[in-house]
Design a protein around this motif. Structure first.
Motif, PDB file in Angstrom:
ATOM      1  N   VAL A   1      -6.731  -2.132  -5.433  1.00 28.10           N
ATOM      2  CA  VAL A   1      -7.393  -3.360  -5.863  1.00 28.10           C
ATOM      3  C   VAL A   1      -7.787  -4.161  -4.623  1.00 28.10           C
TER       4      VAL A   1
ATOM      5  N   SER B   1       0.511  -9.382   3.147  1.00 27.23           N
ATOM      6  CA  SER B   1       0.533 -10.034   1.838  1.00 27.23           C
ATOM      7  C   SER B   1       1.033 -11.471   1.981  1.00 27.23           C
TER       8      SER B   1
ATOM      9  N   GLU C   1      -1.697 -13.610   3.444  1.00 25.11           N
ATOM     10  CA  GLU C   1      -2.787 -13.798   2.465  1.00 25.11           C
ATOM     11  C   GLU C   1      -2.390 -14.843   1.414  1.00 25.11           C
TER      12      GLU C   1
ATOM     13  N   SER D   1       0.802  -1.218   0.000  1.00 27.13           N
ATOM     14  CA  SER D   1       0.000   0.000   0.000  1.00 27.13           C
ATOM     15  C   SER D   1       0.833   1.266   0.000  1.00 27.13           C
TER      16      SER D   1
HETATM   17  N1  UDP Z   1      -3.793  -4.194  -0.461  1.00 30.67           N
HETATM   18  C1  UDP Z   1      -4.916  -4.259  -1.262  1.00 30.67           C
HETATM   19  N2  UDP Z   1      -4.935  -3.569  -2.433  1.00 30.67           N
HETATM   20  C2  UDP Z   1      -3.889  -2.821  -2.863  1.00 30.67           C
HETATM   21  C3  UDP Z   1      -2.724  -2.779  -2.065  1.00 30.67           C
HETATM   22  C4  UDP Z   1      -2.708  -3.475  -0.871  1.00 30.67           C
HETATM   23  O1  UDP Z   1      -5.895  -4.941  -0.919  1.00 30.67           O
HETATM   24  O2  UDP Z   1      -4.000  -2.230  -3.943  1.00 30.67           O
HETATM   25  C5  UDP Z   1      -3.819  -4.859   0.847  1.00 30.67           C
HETATM   26  C6  UDP Z   1      -3.090  -6.173   0.903  1.00 30.67           C
HETATM   27  O3  UDP Z   1      -3.952  -7.239   0.577  1.00 30.67           O
HETATM   28  C7  UDP Z   1      -2.644  -6.223   2.361  1.00 30.67           C
HETATM   29  C8  UDP Z   1      -2.427  -4.768   2.706  1.00 30.67           C
HETATM   30  O4  UDP Z   1      -3.168  -4.017   1.779  1.00 30.67           O
HETATM   31  O5  UDP Z   1      -3.677  -6.729   3.178  1.00 30.67           O
HETATM   32  C9  UDP Z   1      -0.976  -4.346   2.619  1.00 30.67           C
HETATM   33  O6  UDP Z   1      -0.292  -4.826   3.711  1.00 30.67           O
HETATM   34  P1  UDP Z   1       1.156  -5.444   3.613  1.00 30.67           P
HETATM   35  O7  UDP Z   1       1.572  -5.814   5.008  1.00 30.67           O
HETATM   36  O8  UDP Z   1       1.197  -6.542   2.620  1.00 30.67           O
HETATM   37  O9  UDP Z   1       2.061  -4.286   3.044  1.00 30.67           O
HETATM   38  P2  UDP Z   1       2.197  -2.698   3.366  1.00 30.67           P
HETATM   39  O10 UDP Z   1       1.193  -2.026   2.522  1.00 30.67           O
HETATM   40  O11 UDP Z   1       1.978  -2.511   4.847  1.00 30.67           O
HETATM   41  O12 UDP Z   1       3.597  -2.405   2.943  1.00 30.67           O
END
Ligand code: UDP
Ligand code: UDP
Length: 454
Positions: free
Chosen positions: A332, A354, A357, A269
């Motif tokens: 997304v 991620s 998931e 994100s």
């Molecule tokens: N995510 C999403 N859509 C996007 C980008 C991120 O749904 O376009 C979600 C992803 O599934 C996860 C979270 O945002 O649940 C991001 O958390 P992560 O710990 O993977 O990474 P960060 O964004 O904290 O670096």
């Protein structure tokens, strides 16, 4: 038998800032509410990104039984952290400085909470007062068990840049995998983590979004008190269960792709690659000859993502990949994408959400950790058999990773039978962890049992 009806536990769930910290708390809130707890979700205001605000709105509209309570934090103070640019770091600092006010805020809730689930960023301000008030407070960790073990070790050891860190019960953490800021004891984020971890002993328990099979070494070292003496009980209850958010449009393009044929590319994100690196990723995807779904972000916070794709990537790239690639710029629904049968692999920065998931779906990963906890997380991905990792790619911006290197590793991820089999094993184990008598389910039931009986 006691015929007194058990009152539902009144639980306050307190996430910190940023999607990476918000999402796991929303999942936990949903898990608690499905287990007869009455949940109040504390919402930090102001929100930093649109993504967070949207996520909260969608969550509340699909969880009408959950009460929201807004908590206004103190302003960010860029002036006293003059060398820090990262808006998320500044927000963490503001959250931590506001934590003592959260205790008063929780006291105004009606009915008052009988238990609290809070982000580590609040620990220094709320753990002791809640302990004194006799309110069980569980600190929820949004990173891997291994990175958490590292963070707790900052309370008693000094990190020297480049040197390995030895933690009892764990294989040493390689110096190259430790974010450089942690060797600077004056850095605001280093101090924040160190101070927060000093208060862990006052928590009722520590909740991890991880599971025994995925991180056996770190989980057992934490649970056996090897990592840090005086830690409360550690509850690995991951992967946290998605709350079935169905927001986000369907991607019809994906429906038309063959099973397990598409590489999903996303770096979370808040991570932004340089334009040169974006071009090399494009080159890698083009050279790989594979189908891809690529989410491109060009701003750290999502408020002004206006960079034109045509300025980033060449005409030839669009021409050569038009039949087999889709690029998205908007937020997304990753959960939904990873669940889609067309997805065969995931090029990821290894943000811990991620990773969990992907574990839940058995999606093979190509780890490209970029900063923060991500290299340590990538090591766990590799050890668990969920993915491969090319260590020489370094931290973000350390060097330009070229298209041909990227193409080669993507092809390896998508074609390795061995990797697919071990990722499927992770999937099975993640599923088992939540079945009856599974490790995570048992831990979660212990927490719920403790609370309901209070
Ligand atoms: N995510 C999403 N859509 C996007 C980008 C991120 O749904 O376009 C979600 C992803 O599934 C996860 C979270 O945002 O649940 C991001 O958390 P992560 O710990 O993977 O990474 P960060 O964004 O904290 O670096
Ligand atoms: N961060 C950074 N440099 C580092 C380590 C962390 O800029 O060496 C930033 C990173 O961008 C993120 C924040 O610190 O915004 C928190 O880092 P981490 O990834 O460890 O925590 P997370 O947000 O994933 O929980």
């Amino acid at each position: 038998m006691d015929s007194t009806p058990t009152r539902p536990a009144q639980v306050a769930v307190c996430p910190s800032a940023g999607i990476g910290h918000l999402t796991p708390f929303l999942r936990l809130a949903s898990m608690l509410t499905s287990n007869s707890c009455s949940v109040t979700l504390i919402i930090i205001r102001p929100t930093l990104s649109f993504a967070e605000a949207n996520q909260i709105n969608t969550f509340l509209s699909t969880h009408p039984h959950i009460t929201a309570s807004e908590f206004h934090i103190l302003p960010c103070e860029p002036s006293s952290n003059s060398n820090i640019q990262d808006p998320f770091l500044l927000q963490y600092d503001a959250v931590s400085r506001s934590a003592h006010l959260l205790v008063h805020h929780l006291a105004t809730l009606s009915p008052p909470p009988s238990a609290v689930f809070s982000d580590l960023m609040f620990a220094s301000g709320i753990n002791k007062p809640l302990y004194d008030l006799g309110i069980p407070n569980y600190n929820v960790i949004t990173s891997s068990a291994r990175f958490f073990s590292f963070m707790t070790s900052l309370t008693h050891l000094r990190v020297t840049r480049g040197d390995d860190v030895v933690i009892p019960g764990l294989a040493p953490i390689v110096g190259d995998d430790i974010p450089p800021i942690f060797s600077n004891t004056d850095h605001m984020f280093t101090r924040l983590i160190e101070t927060s971890c000093r208060y862990l002993q006052d928590a009722k328990g520590i909740v991890l979004n991880s599971f025994d099979f995925f991180e056996p070494e770190s989980i057992s070292a934490l649970q056996n008190g090897k990592v840090l003496a005086g830690l409360p009980s550690v509850f690995p209850v991951g992967p946290f269960i998605p709350y079935g958010s169905i927001n986000g449009d369907n991607i019809p393009w994906l429906d038309n792709q063959p099973s397990k044929s598409v590489v999903y590319v996303s770096f979370g994100s808040k991570t932004v690659m340089s334009k040169d690196q974006i071009r090399e990723i494009g080159d890698g995807l083009e050279r790989s000859g594979l189908r891809f779904l690529w989410v491109i972000k060009t701003t750290v916070v999502d408020k002004e993502d206006k960079e034109e794709l045509r300025d980033l990537l060449s005409e030839a790239f669009f021409e050569n990949t038009k039949e087999r690639g889709l690029i998205l710029r908007e937020w997304v629904n990753q959960e939904k994408i990873l669940a889609h049968p067309a997805i065969g692999g995931f090029l990821t920065h290894c943000g811990w959400n991620s990773v969990m998931e992907a574990a839940q779906r058995g999606i093979p990963l190509l780890a490209w950790p970029l900063h923060g906890d991500q290299r340590v997380n990538a090591g766990e991905v590799e050890k668990a058999g969920l993915g491969i990792w090319e260590r020489s790619w370094g931290w973000i911006g350390e060097r330009l990773v070229k298209g041909d290197e990227i193409a080669m590793k993507i092809q390896e991820m998508m074609t390795s039978e061995k990797l697919r089999a071990s990722a499927t094993r992770v999937w099975d184990e993640a599923t088992k962890a939540w079945e009856k008598n599974g490790s995570s389910r048992k831990m979660f039931e212990t927490i719920i049992g403790d609370k309901v009986s209070t």
